[in-house]
Every structure is written in structure tokens, then in C-alpha cells.
Design a protein around this motif. Structure first.
Motif, PDB file in Angstrom:
ATOM      1  N   VAL A  63      19.016  10.590  42.433  1.00  0.00           N
ATOM      2  CA  VAL A  63      17.903  11.534  42.500  1.00  0.00           C
ATOM      3  C   VAL A  63      16.861  11.047  43.493  1.00  0.00           C
ATOM      4  O   VAL A  63      16.274  11.838  44.249  1.00  0.00           O
ATOM      5  CB  VAL A  63      17.277  11.712  41.105  1.00  0.00           C
ATOM      6  N   GLN A  64      16.641   9.735  43.543  1.00  0.00           N
ATOM      7  CA  GLN A  64      15.647   9.190  44.462  1.00  0.00           C
ATOM      8  C   GLN A  64      16.060   9.401  45.915  1.00  0.00           C
ATOM      9  O   GLN A  64      15.218   9.673  46.769  1.00  0.00           O
ATOM     10  CB  GLN A  64      15.429   7.700  44.178  1.00  0.00           C
ATOM     11  N   ASP A  65      17.368   9.287  46.211  1.00  0.00           N
ATOM     12  CA  ASP A  65      17.854   9.592  47.562  1.00  0.00           C
ATOM     13  C   ASP A  65      17.489  11.021  47.947  1.00  0.00           C
ATOM     14  O   ASP A  65      17.067  11.293  49.070  1.00  0.00           O
ATOM     15  CB  ASP A  65      19.373   9.428  47.632  1.00  0.00           C
ATOM     16  N   ALA A  66      17.676  11.949  47.008  1.00  0.00           N
ATOM     17  CA  ALA A  66      17.398  13.355  47.289  1.00  0.00           C
ATOM     18  C   ALA A  66      15.906  13.610  47.452  1.00  0.00           C
ATOM     19  O   ALA A  66      15.475  14.295  48.385  1.00  0.00           O
ATOM     20  CB  ALA A  66      17.965  14.226  46.166  1.00  0.00           C
ATOM     21  N   SER A  74       8.605   8.246  49.545  1.00  0.00           N
ATOM     22  CA  SER A  74       9.493   7.152  49.940  1.00  0.00           C
ATOM     23  C   SER A  74       9.862   6.324  48.718  1.00  0.00           C
ATOM     24  O   SER A  74       9.130   6.286  47.729  1.00  0.00           O
ATOM     25  CB  SER A  74       8.826   6.266  51.001  1.00  0.00           C
ATOM     26  N   SER A  75      11.002   5.656  48.815  1.00  0.00           N
ATOM     27  CA  SER A  75      11.520   4.876  47.689  1.00  0.00           C
ATOM     28  C   SER A  75      10.987   3.455  47.718  1.00  0.00           C
ATOM     29  O   SER A  75      10.915   2.826  48.772  1.00  0.00           O
ATOM     30  CB  SER A  75      13.049   4.839  47.735  1.00  0.00           C
ATOM     31  N   ILE A  76      10.600   2.950  46.553  1.00  0.00           N
ATOM     32  CA  ILE A  76      10.246   1.535  46.385  1.00  0.00           C
ATOM     33  C   ILE A  76      11.011   0.975  45.192  1.00  0.00           C
ATOM     34  O   ILE A  76      10.537   0.119  44.467  1.00  0.00           O
ATOM     35  CB  ILE A  76       8.723   1.336  46.218  1.00  0.00           C
ATOM     36  N   GLY A  77      12.232   1.493  45.006  1.00  0.00           N
ATOM     37  CA  GLY A  77      13.029   1.113  43.855  1.00  0.00           C
ATOM     38  C   GLY A  77      13.579  -0.288  43.952  1.00  0.00           C
ATOM     39  O   GLY A  77      13.893  -0.800  45.026  1.00  0.00           O
ATOM     40  N   SER A  78      13.697  -0.917  42.786  1.00  0.00           N
ATOM     41  CA  SER A  78      14.315  -2.238  42.637  1.00  0.00           C
ATOM     42  C   SER A  78      14.814  -2.330  41.198  1.00  0.00           C
ATOM     43  O   SER A  78      14.427  -1.510  40.358  1.00  0.00           O
ATOM     44  CB  SER A  78      13.310  -3.345  42.946  1.00  0.00           C
ATOM     45  N   PRO A  79      15.656  -3.325  40.887  1.00  0.00           N
ATOM     46  CA  PRO A  79      16.142  -3.417  39.503  1.00  0.00           C
ATOM     47  C   PRO A  79      15.024  -3.539  38.470  1.00  0.00           C
ATOM     48  O   PRO A  79      15.163  -3.047  37.350  1.00  0.00           O
ATOM     49  CB  PRO A  79      17.012  -4.682  39.537  1.00  0.00           C
ATOM     50  N   LEU A  86       8.740   5.379  43.143  1.00  0.00           N
ATOM     51  CA  LEU A  86       8.491   6.120  44.379  1.00  0.00           C
ATOM     52  C   LEU A  86       7.046   5.942  44.829  1.00  0.00           C
ATOM     53  O   LEU A  86       6.168   5.559  44.048  1.00  0.00           O
ATOM     54  CB  LEU A  86       8.765   7.614  44.169  1.00  0.00           C
ATOM     55  N   SER A  87       6.819   6.248  46.098  1.00  0.00           N
ATOM     56  CA  SER A  87       5.481   6.266  46.677  1.00  0.00           C
ATOM     57  C   SER A  87       5.215   7.677  47.191  1.00  0.00           C
ATOM     58  O   SER A  87       6.049   8.252  47.897  1.00  0.00           O
ATOM     59  CB  SER A  87       5.385   5.253  47.825  1.00  0.00           C
ATOM     60  N   ALA A  88       4.044   8.247  46.839  1.00  0.00           N
ATOM     61  CA  ALA A  88       3.720   9.608  47.244  1.00  0.00           C
ATOM     62  C   ALA A  88       2.221   9.753  47.432  1.00  0.00           C
ATOM     63  O   ALA A  88       1.435   9.358  46.570  1.00  0.00           O
ATOM     64  CB  ALA A  88       4.217  10.614  46.207  1.00  0.00           C
ATOM     65  N   ARG A  89       1.812  10.284  48.558  1.00  0.00           N
ATOM     66  CA  ARG A  89       0.418  10.592  48.875  1.00  0.00           C
ATOM     67  C   ARG A  89      -0.517   9.393  48.682  1.00  0.00           C
ATOM     68  O   ARG A  89      -1.658   9.535  48.278  1.00  0.00           O
ATOM     69  CB  ARG A  89      -0.073  11.784  48.053  1.00  0.00           C
ATOM     70  N   GLY A  90      -0.011   8.203  48.961  1.00  0.00           N
ATOM     71  CA  GLY A  90      -0.843   7.015  48.899  1.00  0.00           C
ATOM     72  C   GLY A  90      -0.881   6.340  47.553  1.00  0.00           C
ATOM     73  O   GLY A  90      -1.590   5.341  47.384  1.00  0.00           O
ATOM     74  N   PHE A  91      -0.101   6.818  46.579  1.00  0.00           N
ATOM     75  CA  PHE A  91      -0.100   6.262  45.232  1.00  0.00           C
ATOM     76  C   PHE A  91       1.340   5.912  44.846  1.00  0.00           C
ATOM     77  O   PHE A  91       2.272   6.636  45.204  1.00  0.00           O
ATOM     78  CB  PHE A  91      -0.715   7.243  44.246  1.00  0.00           C
ATOM     79  N   GLN A 654      19.766  -2.481  59.582  1.00  0.00           N
ATOM     80  CA  GLN A 654      19.375  -3.478  58.592  1.00  0.00           C
ATOM     81  C   GLN A 654      17.887  -3.304  58.330  1.00  0.00           C
ATOM     82  O   GLN A 654      17.066  -3.432  59.233  1.00  0.00           O
ATOM     83  CB  GLN A 654      19.696  -4.881  59.088  1.00  0.00           C
ATOM     84  N   TYR A 655      17.546  -3.005  57.079  1.00  0.00           N
ATOM     85  CA  TYR A 655      16.166  -2.643  56.765  1.00  0.00           C
ATOM     86  C   TYR A 655      15.844  -2.990  55.318  1.00  0.00           C
ATOM     87  O   TYR A 655      16.742  -3.205  54.491  1.00  0.00           O
ATOM     88  CB  TYR A 655      15.945  -1.151  56.998  1.00  0.00           C
ATOM     89  N   ALA A 656      14.562  -3.035  55.024  1.00  0.00           N
ATOM     90  CA  ALA A 656      14.090  -3.322  53.673  1.00  0.00           C
ATOM     91  C   ALA A 656      13.415  -2.094  53.100  1.00  0.00           C
ATOM     92  O   ALA A 656      12.568  -1.469  53.751  1.00  0.00           O
ATOM     93  CB  ALA A 656      13.109  -4.489  53.694  1.00  0.00           C
ATOM     94  N   THR A 657      13.779  -1.732  51.868  1.00  0.00           N
ATOM     95  CA  THR A 657      13.132  -0.610  51.190  1.00  0.00           C
ATOM     96  C   THR A 657      11.888  -1.042  50.445  1.00  0.00           C
ATOM     97  O   THR A 657      10.967  -0.240  50.241  1.00  0.00           O
ATOM     98  CB  THR A 657      14.099   0.059  50.204  1.00  0.00           C
ATOM     99  N   SER A 658      11.830  -2.315  50.021  1.00  0.00           N
ATOM    100  CA  SER A 658      10.652  -2.843  49.335  1.00  0.00           C
ATOM    101  C   SER A 658      10.664  -4.355  49.463  1.00  0.00           C
ATOM    102  O   SER A 658      11.622  -4.952  49.972  1.00  0.00           O
ATOM    103  CB  SER A 658      10.632  -2.421  47.855  1.00  0.00           C
ATOM    104  N   ALA A 659       9.583  -4.990  49.009  1.00  0.00           N
ATOM    105  CA  ALA A 659       9.459  -6.436  49.141  1.00  0.00           C
ATOM    106  C   ALA A 659       8.668  -6.983  47.974  1.00  0.00           C
ATOM    107  O   ALA A 659       7.970  -6.252  47.260  1.00  0.00           O
ATOM    108  CB  ALA A 659       8.780  -6.800  50.462  1.00  0.00           C
ATOM    109  N   SER A 660       8.765  -8.316  47.775  1.00  0.00           N
ATOM    110  CA  SER A 660       7.968  -8.970  46.748  1.00  0.00           C
ATOM    111  C   SER A 660       6.494  -8.927  47.120  1.00  0.00           C
ATOM    112  O   SER A 660       6.126  -8.589  48.241  1.00  0.00           O
ATOM    113  CB  SER A 660       8.423 -10.419  46.581  1.00  0.00           C
ATOM    114  N   SER A 661       5.626  -9.293  46.183  1.00  0.00           N
ATOM    115  CA  SER A 661       4.182  -9.154  46.388  1.00  0.00           C
ATOM    116  C   SER A 661       3.649 -10.026  47.511  1.00  0.00           C
ATOM    117  O   SER A 661       2.602  -9.729  48.082  1.00  0.00           O
ATOM    118  CB  SER A 661       3.434  -9.470  45.089  1.00  0.00           C
TER     119      SER A 661
END
Length: 682
Positions: A63-66, A74-79, A86-91, A654-661
Motif C-alpha cells: 500500500v505504501q508503494d501505491a 514519501s515513504s520512511i518505512g522500516s521494520p 509516511l511523510s506528508a506535507r511536512g509532518f 542505489q538509494y536510501a529511503t530512511s536513515a537513523s537519527s
């Protein structure tokens, strides 16, 4: 007596089959933007709708892909968040991007949502961007995602069987079956089994999703639908890749530094009884009674840091189990009536939920070990937690809401859409280690008002004002200190245009918004106590274009620009005012092209662009932007046989969808892969 209007209020309908066939458009009622059965053209908000055919036709495994193919998400998914944040409108995160299943809110325990599992049983996905607490309660400052499952339909029984195989030994076996069992009974049944060896070492995964529904049309005006949805997942036990001396190293892309006995499992069940009753020509009622149970389990080494000498230090050895149960009921009444002589429709309702959440864990916060960078992790999970693995907390939340919406046709072209909602939530947290208990009642009042001006039946101009409220963290797991704070408050102003043109062959939308969120946890100085004095804001533009060009060509494109910042935010590390919030890209864009080649052959290609993001509030750790291209081709080989080929990440980006703090550990996107499918309809 109300005068006739060319902008008619849509009729309430309980038929589900129509919304999942083919493509949706601006005239299609949207399920996320209102309970008034308004189309996108009649809704004073930025909405997107994807039919199930569109979702599965664009290589969307989840669903997140869609959803991230729609504007500004945009997706910020991780286990750790179930892979669904998800990220939307700055939140960002589940507290700000709410996910619904057929209009039912899944309350978030410890920042995690794990259902639905995949897109096979999806009939439709509707997205509402911007604050929506007036519709769905606390949360949802950035967006609301409503996943509508396939439903029973009347008519001849139809079946679809899919078998698939692809890269990394990915395989799929799925069935979709539905139709009439008698004049009064109809059903829908979906099952989807998937598995893969994964693209990283020890990256195997598997899942089973089942959806079953039985509909009884007791009378022309009364129906009951009983459904049960079940998801069982063991996702890939990959927690990210460490940077080497602050830089990404391609040679370790497929390394998995987790322990050899790592484990991640999600089990979700949703049982619902839906009653639809058309009482008379002007009044209808709907009730949804539901029970949701979720169990989640993690056992991992979650943090990896490169060390000189090319070793990786592993820390944050966590073993966690969540058990969550939600019982709820939503009752609504819809009335078509006259208001001061004007055509009007009103929905009033009540919402109740009782949610139990229990957590047991051990946290080996002081333990660490080292493994070679050139290797691939391994070893056994270890814990030095003196309390061991066991129950730590038990939480109970009771939520009660009253809400109402109205649409009134002020003139032949001008309509007013309003809504109000009152939420009351009582939270109790029991500490099972020391026996202490803390509780708090929180309330939220939200409203929205919007005007829609139909310049023509196919062109609408709108403006709206809406509010929302959020907990300072997920309500179910607020600690005693967090319970003392009020709900954060957000408000949004938005204007936009929507048009269907070229005889229905094209449509475009444009939206501009400003959101301010207040009562963030902040400090006067970095050493001052935490108070509820912070503020965050965002301004943005979103545009979409859907166009059928002829000769078999179809174009779907969208783009979003957001300027988000902390207006007033101080934490222990310093003053972050003026910085961009974490995980928020300034620009996102999507493009998908389809071409009918003749002879039953169709091809598609699409690109997804996400701008660079910061991984920390200090804006010192940046995650690069990326563009990923996917493609597919399908052939209707026989009237009842369809063959397909999906190519994902076509150029092996090769890309990153999210990262540690701290930005030193990236969660990487999947490499290039293919997947072949065969569909048989009977």
C-alpha cells in the motif's frame, strides 16, 4: 422549496463493485475526504484516488508503494514502524499520517502499523492530504490513507488465479473469487501467499493475507456484511547498512549485519459486521462493529556503526512483543433535507473504541559486540537486561466521539461543506515492573469549513480551513510525563482548482496550503525543562495531471513542493528553529506512462523522485535524493489468460529511503529485480 441545482448531491449507495472496476476520476466519490459521498470535484480538499487496477498495474507490492505515487507523500518505512510510516506535507510518522481500513481507524501502539499486508485484496485507495481530525479524530495532520478492500458483489461468480515468480526466488500464489451464492447472498474471498529469499544475506521473508466477506441483502433497503481479514508476515530481517567513514560503500550493499537468530513477525486480524439501512428516501443509517487484534514480535541487533579497522559495532539488542486489541463501533445517520430552503445533506455519528495495548521486552542498552565489515553479521542475540524478557507495561485507552458533517447548496454553483467533532480519550498506563499507574483524560475539538464554487460542472474552485489535534507521542503509549501535556494543535488554510477536460480524457488539480502546528514539546533554552511551547509550519504546492492522449497513450503525473520548518523548537542539543523537520523532502514527483501496443499487449514505465532529506533535527545529516524507474509489459494471450513482466528499479539505483537519527545507518531500497506473473480468469 429548494430550487433545482446543476450540482446535485450524490445518492447514497451500498454497492461496492463499481468502485473497484477500472480507473477512478474526479467525479468518483472519495471515501477519505468526507462521509457525505462527495466526489473529488465536490470536496474542498486535496484528494487522490487509486483503483485496485491502477494500484496493481504499477508494480506496487505494498500500500505504501501505491500511496507514494500520489502527490507529496514519501515513504520512511522500516521494520521498527512496521514498514508503513509516511511523510506528508511536512509532518511524519503514524501520529501525523493516519491509516484507515475501510474507514476504520487502526490505533497506533508504539509507532507501528502492520496491516494491510499487500495490495492483492485492495479495491481502492483514497488519500486526503492535510488536517483531518474533524473526520477521524486525534492525529492526521499530514494525510489520511483509506484502504478499501474488495467486497462482495451480485452476479455470476468470477475467479482470478495468479502465479508469479521472480528475482531472489520471489514467488506468489493468489486467488480472488466473488459473486452471488443466491438472490440474497453474495461473497468475496481473497488469499495471497508470497515469499522471497531477499536481496540481502539472510533476507528471506514470507507472508499470507486472507480476506473473506459474506453479504446478506435482507431487503432492498437493508443489508449486512460480515468480513474477516487476516495477515501473517515475517518480513526481511534487515535493519539497515552502516556508512563507512560517513560515506556509503557500494560493496556492502547486500550485507546484513543483524544477528543470525533475528526474528520479526506481525500477525493482524480484523473482524467486522457492517449494517447498511436505507430507512426512507431521505434518511439512511450505517453501523460498523469491529474487533481488531494485532501481535508483533522483534528480536534484533538494531544499530550498526562502522569502526576504524573495518569492523562494525552492533548495539541496541532489543527483543519486543506487542499485543493490541481494539473493539469499536461507529454509527452514522445520513439525512437529505432542506436548510433554509436550500438543498442540504447532513451526516451525524458517534464513534467508540476501547483499546488494550501490552508490551513485553528486554532492552540490552549497554551491550555491544563487533563483526567484520566484509562479513555479514551473524552470531546470536544476547541481552544484559537485568530484568530479562517479560511484561513491562499494560495500557488501556477509551475513546468516544461525536461528529457531524454538512453540505449545503448555497446557490446553483456554490456549496458550503462544514464539519465538527468532539473527541474524549481516557488513557491509563500500568507499569508492570514497579506496580505504578498513571492516567489522564484528553479532549479535542476540531472543525472545518470549505466553499466549493463550480465554475462549470467539470471545473471547481475551492477554499477551506481545517484543524487537527495530535498527542505529543502515540496516545496508547504515552509515559506518565507525556500524559501531563495537552494535545498539540494544528490549523490549515488551503485553496485549489480541479478540472475534468477534453471530454473526460483529461483532468488536473492544483492545491496550495499553509499549516501551523503548535504546542510542540520544546524548551526555552537547551538546559531548560521541556514545555509545550514549540511550533512547526509548512507551506506547499501540489499539482496532478491525468491524460489520455489517444493511440493508446495514457499519462499520469504529479509533483509537490513543500517548505517546512521548525518555527520555534529547542531541544537538549540546541535551538533548531528555522531547520527543516526530519524525513521531509522539499520536492517529490511521480510520472507513469502507459501504451497499448496492439495485439493485446500493453506496456508501462514510471519514475518516482524524492528530494534529499535530513535525518536529524540539527540538519547536519543529509540523506541524498533519488529517482527510481519501474516498467512493465502485459499480454492478453487468451481471453482468460494474461501474462505479465514487472521490472523494478530498472537502472539499479542505489538509494536510501530512511536513515537513523544520526544519519550513520541507511535503510536501503531494493535493487533491480524482475517478476513474471500469469493470471487465469474463470
Amino acid at each position: 422549496m429548494a430550487s433545482e441545482s446543476p450540482v446535485d448531491l450524490p445518492a447514497v449507495t451500498v454497492q461496492a463493485q463499481a468502485v473497484e472496476e477500472g480507473e477512478s476520476d474526479l467525479h468518483t466519490p472519495t471515501t477519505s475526504g468526507s462521509r457525505l459521498e462527495l466526489s473529488a470535484l465536490q470536496t474542498p480538499a486535496s484528494t487522490s484516488s487509486l483503483s485496485g487496477a491502477e494500484v496493481r498495474g504499477r508494480n506496487n507490492l505494498t500500500v505504501q508503494d501505491a500511496v507514494t505515487r500520489t502527490p507529496g507523500i514519501s515513504s520512511i518505512g522500516s521494520p521498527g514502524n512496521g514498514g508503513t510510516a509516511l511523510s506528508a506535507r511536512g509532518f511524519t510518522g503514524h501520529a501525523a499520517t493516519m491509516q484507515l481500513y475501510d474507514g476504520t481507524r487502526q490505533y497506533v501502539g508504539a509507532g507501528t502499523v502492520t496491516f494491510p499486508v499487500d495490495t492483492w485484496s485492495v479495491a481502492r485507495i483514497d488519500v486526503l492530504r492535510g488536517p483531518a481530525s474533524v473526520l477521524y479524530g486525534e492525529g492526521a495532520t499530514g494525510a489520511v490513507i483509506n484502504v478499501v478492500p474488495k467486497k462482495p458483489f451480485a452476479g455470476e461468480i468470477r475467479n482470478q488465479l495468479r502465479l508469479g515468480y521472480g528475482s531472489d526466488d520471489r514467488r506468489q500464489a493468489a486467488l480472488d473469487s466473488g459473486g452471488s451464492l443466491s438472490d440474497e447472498l453474495s461473497y468475496r474471498f481473497n488469499v495471497n501467499q508470497q515469499a522471497s529469499n531477499g536481496w540481502v544475506d539472510r533476507g528471506d521473508s514470507d507472508s499470507v493475507a486472507l480476506s473473506a466477506a459474506l453479504r446478506w441483502d435482507a431487503h432492498d433497503d437493508l443489508s449486512f456484511t460480515l468480513s474477516h481479514d487476516h495477515g501473517d508476515q515475517s518480513p526481511m530481517r534487515y535493519l539497515g547498512t552502516p556508512l563507512v567513514a560517513g560515506k556509503y560503500r557500494e560493496s556492502i550493499r547486500e550485507r546484513n549485519y543483524n544477528v543470525a537468530d533475528a526474528d520479526i513477525r506481525y500477525n493482524d486480524q480484523i473482524t467486522r459486521l457492517v449494517t447498511d439501512w436505507r430507512i426512507n428516501d431521505t434518511l439512511s443509517a450505517s453501523n460498523q462493529l469491529y474487533y481488531i487484534k494485532t501481535q508483533r514480535y522483534w528480536r534484533n541487533a538494531e544499530a550498526y556503526r562502522w569502526q576504524p579497522g573495518d569492523t562494525v559495532e552492533r548495539s541496541e539488542f532489543y527483543r519486543i512483543k506487542h499485543t493490541q486489541e481494539q473493539v469499536g463501533d461507529r454509527q452514522t445517520f445520513t439525512l437529505d433535507h432542506a436548510l433554509f430552503g436550500l438543498d442540504s445533506r447532513t451526516v451525524v455519528g458517534v464513534d467508540y473504541n476501547r483499546i488494550h495495548f501490552a508490551r513485553q521486552h528486554d532492552f540490552a542498552s549497554s551491550f555491544s559486540d563487533s563483526v567484520p565489515l566484509a562479513g555479514s553479521g551473524g552470531g546470536q542475540y544476547q541481552s544484559t537486561d537485568p530484568l530479562g524478557y517479560g511484561p513491562r507495561e499494560r495500557n488501556l485507552a477509551r475513546q468516544f466521539s461525536l461528529f457531524a458533517e454538512n453540505r449545503t447548496q448555497l446557490t446553483e454553483r456554490l456549496a458550503l461543506v462544514t464539519g465538527v467533532r468532539r473527541d474524549q480519550v481516557h488513557i491509563q498506563r500500568d507499569n508492570l515492573v514497579n506496580g505504578s499507574s498513571a492516567d489522564r483524560s484528553l479532549s479535542g475539538d476540531n472543525w472545518r469549513a470549505g466553499l466549493v464554487f463550480a465554475l462549470t460542472p467539470d471545473l471547481s474552485l475551492y477554499g477551506q480551513y481545517a484543524t487537527s489535534t495530535e498527542g505529543v507521542s502515540n496516545l496508547l503509549t504515552l509515559n506518565p510525563t507525556q500524559q501531563q501535556f495537552d494535545l498539540s494543535e494544528a490549523k490549515q488554510t488551503e485553496i485549489g482548482l480541479k478540472q475534468v477536460f477534453w471530454g473526460g480524457q483529461g483532468e488536473w488539480t492544483l492545491a496550495a496550503y499553509h499549516i501551523v502546528k503548535q504546542k510542540l514539546l520544546s524548551r526555552e533554552t537547551p538546559t531548560s525543562p521541556t514545555e509545550q511551547i514549540g511550533q512547526q509550519s509548512s507551506d506547499g504546492l501540489e499539482a496532478t495531471l491525468e491524460l489520455a492522449l489517444g493511440r493508446g497513450w495514457q499519462v499520469s503525473a504529479n509533483a509537490a513542493l513543500v517548505r517546512a520548518e521548525y518555527d520555534d523548537f529547542v531541544e537538549g542539543g540546541g535551538d533548531r528553529s528555522g531547520n527543516r523537520p526530519t524525513d521531509v523532502p522539499r520536492r517529490t514527483a511521480n510520472l507513469w506512462l502507459n501504451k497499448a501496443l496492439g495485439g493485446g499487449v500493453e506496456a508501462g514505465i514510471g519514475a518516482r523522485y524524492v528530494d534529499a532529506r535530513y535525518a536529524d533535527s540539527a540538519n547536519t545529516a543529509k540523506v541524498p535524493g533519488y529517482t527510481v524507474v519501474d516498467a512493465n509489459i502485459a499480454w492478453q494471450a487468451l481471453p482468460d489468460v494474461r501474462l505479465g513482466l514487472e521490472l523494478n528499479n530498472l537502472f539499479d539505483r542505489q538509494y536510501a529511503t530512511s536513515a537513523s537519527s544520526d544519519g550513520e545507518q541507511w535503510y536501503l531500497g531494493a535493487p533491480r529485480s524482475f517478476f513474471v506473473t500469469a493470471d487465469y480468469s474463470f
